[in-house]
Design a protein around this motif. Structure first.
Motif, short mmCIF file in Angstrom:
data_model
loop_
_atom_site.label_atom_id
_atom_site.label_comp_id
_atom_site.label_asym_id
_atom_site.label_seq_id
_atom_site.Cartn_x
_atom_site.Cartn_y
_atom_site.Cartn_z
N ASN A 59 0.82 -1.21 0.00
CA ASN A 59 0.00 0.00 0.00
C ASN A 59 0.85 1.26 0.00
OD1 ASN A 59 -2.37 -1.42 -0.09
ND2 ASN A 59 -2.76 -1.32 2.09
N LEU A 63 0.66 4.05 -2.98
CA LEU A 63 0.38 5.47 -2.76
C LEU A 63 1.49 6.35 -3.33
CD1 LEU A 63 -1.10 5.50 0.84
CD2 LEU A 63 -2.25 6.17 -1.27
N SER A 66 1.18 6.40 -7.10
CA SER A 66 -0.04 7.12 -7.48
C SER A 66 0.18 8.62 -7.35
CB SER A 66 -1.21 6.69 -6.59
OG SER A 66 -1.56 5.36 -6.86
N ASN A 67 0.89 9.03 -6.30
CA ASN A 67 1.20 10.45 -6.12
C ASN A 67 2.10 10.97 -7.24
OD1 ASN A 67 -0.34 10.72 -3.81
ND2 ASN A 67 1.35 10.29 -2.43
N ILE A 109 -6.92 9.92 -7.97
CA ILE A 109 -7.10 10.35 -6.58
C ILE A 109 -8.08 9.43 -5.86
CG2 ILE A 109 -8.01 12.20 -5.10
CD1 ILE A 109 -6.66 14.17 -7.12
N SER A 110 -9.13 9.02 -6.53
CA SER A 110 -10.08 8.07 -5.96
C SER A 110 -9.40 6.73 -5.67
CB SER A 110 -11.26 7.89 -6.91
OG SER A 110 -12.15 6.92 -6.42
N SER A 112 -6.23 6.29 -5.08
CA SER A 112 -5.34 6.52 -3.93
C SER A 112 -6.13 6.52 -2.63
CB SER A 112 -4.61 7.86 -4.07
OG SER A 112 -3.74 7.82 -5.17
N ASN A 113 -7.30 7.15 -2.63
CA ASN A 113 -8.12 7.18 -1.41
C ASN A 113 -8.57 5.78 -1.00
OD1 ASN A 113 -7.88 9.94 -1.11
ND2 ASN A 113 -9.76 10.39 -2.22
N LYS A 114 -8.85 4.93 -1.97
CA LYS A 114 -9.23 3.53 -1.66
C LYS A 114 -8.06 2.79 -1.04
CE LYS A 114 -12.96 3.16 -4.94
NZ LYS A 114 -13.43 2.65 -6.20
N LYS A 116 -5.67 4.19 0.72
CA LYS A 116 -5.54 4.73 2.09
C LYS A 116 -6.53 4.07 3.04
CE LYS A 116 -3.93 9.24 0.59
NZ LYS A 116 -4.31 10.65 0.37
N GLU A 117 -7.72 3.80 2.56
CA GLU A 117 -8.75 3.17 3.40
C GLU A 117 -8.37 1.75 3.77
OE1 GLU A 117 -12.39 3.41 1.15
OE2 GLU A 117 -12.45 5.60 1.29
N LYS A 119 -5.35 0.72 4.38
CA LYS A 119 -4.19 0.72 5.29
C LYS A 119 -4.60 0.46 6.71
CE LYS A 119 -0.32 3.10 4.19
NZ LYS A 119 0.50 4.26 4.23
#
Length: 119
Positions: A59, A63, A66-67, A109-110, A112-114, A116-117, A119
């Motif tokens: 993860n 990230l 993705s960044n 970005i979506s 990446s947010n998934k 993060k969730e 983690k």
């Protein structure tokens, strides 16, 4: 689990690269090693980082790459606006490219947010 080629964000990023190459063929030849090259490199970096990101597995790495892909996308948005301002891109060409980059931005970005969730 599939490959990075199954990711819609990678597919859209690849389509964007194709559009960028097609459109920048019309740029002045003196820009080949300037703005043309910069725009092409930025666009190539997006699917490349998505693919590399997918291959890493963790993860944290997902990230990070993705960044990097989003940063390349922002760089591309800036460069196509420059090309538009100096009239290398028509209004229609700019709109098509910009709209595609905005859609891809939201998708990455979506994604990446998934991550993060999870983690």
């Amino acid at each position: 689990m599939g490959t990075f080629r199954d990711l819609l964000i990678w597919q859209k990023a690849m389509a964007l690269v194709t559009k960028v190459y097609t459109i920048t063929k019309t740029f002045p030849k003196e820009e080949l090693f300037g703005l043309t090259s910069q725009i092409r490199r930025s666009s190539i970096s997006i699917p490349s980082n998505i693919a590399e990101d997918y291959g890493r597995g963790s993860n944290t790495e997902l990230l990070r790459f993705s960044n990097i892909a989003v940063a390349s996308l922002f760089e591309l948005q800036t460069q196509i606006e420059i090309a538009y301002n100096i009239e290398y891109l028509s209004g229609q060409e700019f709109k098509v490219l910009y709209d595609d980059t905005r859609e891809l931005e939201i998708m990455i970005i979506s994604f990446s947010n998934k991550i993060k969730e999870r983690k």
